[in-house]
Design an enzyme around this catalytic site. Structure first.
Site: not given
Length: 652
Positions: A160, A190, A303, A391, A394, A441, A526
């Site tokens: 792959y 991409h 990647n 508060y 404190r 990834f 994905e």
């Protein structure tokens, strides 16, 4: 022969210059001649080149150049120049130089091995404090990993991303003669991000982190390609990387693709020398060659979780810096509001022993009224009748404490991620020598940690804004309304408090976790993603808002001290007051306030408030000074003194 890179409208041209005594006018006309020569219609220019009027400016710094200046007086060899023809709008293709980035050229090198980089190192690399070299062990690992990849290609194995397509196309086998084109197509297709580019500092962090991951020796990158990436980093040749477009699995594909695209000599690049320009010209101007992708190298470059992690490293480091300075700022506010230090007694916090809570209480004790650092302000209200503080004063150890523990948790996740192999497939060079597809990834780890970081650090601003309200409200502070004299004529800190409130409100929306969302992508290959890129970007925005709110509180607290003079607070807090007064004057009457906020925000970014107080805090911690326990300024006797107006009847 000197040469110059000229940008005209939508094109970049290289113009050689045989004689550097020629003028800028000659350089402009020569560039225009080359521009019109390549256009069928002369680029729409009807005049002779010598009759064209133009403006010239250096890309770096955007300084205008006079046409009568000689080239040798105003330009350096390989300089970048923008030529704007009179009447033209600024070319949409031109991105101006962005000032303010670190432009140091250090001789200090940081050796990367893929195993020992920290978030602090990464932020310093982003600032330009170091150059990069590979450790010898890392180089050996990279070479062995590449040899395995070359063997796979030579033996025509089907693996792959090496000899197949990607995602849904994983079953499509690619012929050997097209493997280079496969990797180039991957990077180009991409590179689909949108939005503003990352700043040069953040791009430098992104590039450094990707180099560190590749240096682990599990990616199959060649040593030649990795060295070219390092050369680009050391020259600050930084790709145009849009900040939006990653879903955080399969890694930060779009941002890392843009990063790789510039290294290939395509798209845009920035350098201190050129500003923004076409990548091929930026690389050429620095004597660098574009990378030429070998099998699997495109996939190796894109990647991983480095966008999430590099931005996350900055968020963690800035959160850590502002958290410890928040303790100092809150201590000043407590002094101004005449609170007690008794709430920080070690015995109280030993009964609830969270590490962050104990540490914050210790910092308060080291800064506030004690035998070691007496405070005239604290002494002035020793016998008041207040039982306990609100508060927001404190409970600082409890609220600030969990923020510190949250930051520690997020930092541990980020530092682990910084030195993790996040590729797919991963190449193992052991006895069997194989590549295995996995899911390293996936950005869920840093995404969840950064969502948690945003939620945690936001609380520093939430509690700070309430303290600002107490400082500005005369019914709570016993100080003039909005910390200014002649109220009505002057508004003082009225709208500064509104600014703080608006930032806190924005943070409440930004603290919604992005990592609870997932949208299936890549044709359901994905089908679960982390949305970690947005987690990182909004965590940074939350941290910035926290810094700004605390800057406002610090200015307001120092202004409150003015109304308590001539009384003085403790030595460390007076030092902090002096630091603030070195950049911001007391508020006598209304003036333009934003510069004051920006100046003090810069003090916090540079951690100067921490550096002033740190010696006192460390001395208290290291020398084990006995804990000072003065009687509480807010305590009173359960047996009130006899009233002079009535007799106390004594029973027989």
């Amino acid at each position: 022969m000197p040469r110059y890179t000229i940008h005209i409208r939508d094109e970049w041209l290289t113009v050689p210059c045989r004689d550097s005594t020629y003028t800028i006018q000659w350089l402009g006309h020569e560039a225009l001649k080359r521009y019109t020569k390549n256009k069928p219609d002369n680029g729409g220019i009807k005049k002779a080149v010598t009759d064209i009027k133009f403006f010239a400016r250096r890309c770096q710094g955007q300084g205008l150049l006079d046409e009568d200046d000689t080239i040798e007086d105003v330009l350096e060899d390989n300089d970048f120049v923008e030529i704007a023809i009179e009447g033209d709008a600024m070319s949409s293709d031109f991105i101006p130089y962005q000032p303010g980035v670190s432009q140091l050229y250090p001789s200090i090198y940081l050796f990367l091995d893929g195993n020992s980089l920290t978030s602090t190192d990464l932020v310093n690399l982003g600032k330009g404090l170091y150059k990069i070299k590979l450790s010898p062990e890392a180089e050996n690992g990279v070479v062995k990993s590449r040899e395995l990849l070359d063997t796979i290609v030579k033996e025509n194995k089907v693996v792959y991303g090496i000899t197949t397509g990607f995602g849904k196309f994983a079953r499509t086998v690619i012929p050997v003669h097209k493997l280079k084109e496969l990797q180039e197509n991957l990077v180009r297709s991409h590179s689909a991000g949108v939005g503003s580019p990352l700043t040069p500092e953040r791009t430098r962090m992104l590039l450094a982190l990707r180099i560190n991951v590749l240096a682990k020796g599990y990616s199959g990158i060649s040593l030649e390609t990795l060295h070219r990436m390092i050369e680009a980093f050391n020259a600050s040749c930084l790709s145009f990387v849009p900040e939006k477009g990653t879903v955080g699995a399969s890694g930060d594909l779009a941002p890392l693709s843009h990063l790789a695209l510039g290294l290939m000599g395509e798209g845009k690049m920035w350098s201190p020398k050129s500003g923004w320009a076409d990548a091929k010209y930026v690389l050429e101007a620095h004597g660098l060659k574009p990378i030429s992708l070998k099998p699997k190298e495109g996939l190796a470059l894109i990647n991983g979780t480095q966008m999430i992690t590099s931005l996350g490293a900055e968020a963690v480091e800035r959160a850590l810096a502002i958290a410890r300075q928040a303790d100092i700022i809150a201590a000043i506010t407590l002094e101004v509001l005449k609170g007690t230090s008794k709430a920080f007694d070690s015995e109280i916090h030993a009964l609830r022993p969270h590490s962050g809570q104990i540490e914050v209480a210790r910092r308060f004790r080291s800064l506030l009224h004690s035998d070691h650092h007496p405070s005239e302000i604290a002494e002035s209200h020793r016998f008041c009748d207040r039982v306990q503080d609100a508060y927001t004063m404190r409970c600082c150890p409890q609220v600030h404490g969990i923020v510190n523990d949250t930051i520690d948790f997020a930092k541990k996740i980020i530092n682990t991620e910084i030195n993790s192999a996040t590729d797919n497939p991963i190449s193992f060079t052991g006895s069997e020598g194989e590549t295995i597809s996995g899911g390293n990834f996936h950005g869920e780890y840093p995404a969840k940690a950064l969502d948690f970081l945003a939620i945690g650090v936001h609380e520093l601003a939430a509690i700070s804004e309430r303290r600002i309200e107490r400082l500005c409200n005369p019914s709570l502070s016993e100080l003039p309304a909005f910390l200014v004299n002649e109220g009505g004529l002057n508004s003082g800190f009225m709208i500064a408090h509104c600014t703080a409130a608006s930032l806190v409100s924005e943070n409440k929306v930004l603290c919604h976790p992005s990592s609870v969302d997932s949208l299936s992508t890549s044709a359901a290959t994905e089908d679960h993603v982390s949305m970690g890129g947005w987690a990182a970007r909004k965590a940074l925005r939350v941290v910035e808002h926290v810094e700004q709110v605390l800057a406002i509180e610090l200015i307001a607290a120092c202004q409150g001290i003015e109304f308590l003079r001539p009384l003085r607070t403790t030595t460390p807090l007076e030092k902090v007051y002096d630091l603030v007064r070195s950049v911001v004057k007391p508020w006598i009457k209304d003036r333009f306030m934003s510069p004051d906020i920006e100046a003090v925000h810069r003090l916090l970014l540079d951690q100067k408030v921490w550096h002033v107080a740190q010696p006192y805090i460390e001395r208290y911690n290291m020398e084990f000074l006995p804990e000072s326990r003065p009687s509480s300024p807010t305590a009173f006797s359960l047996d009130p003194p006899a009233s002079p107006r009535k007799r106390v009847q004594t029973l027989p």
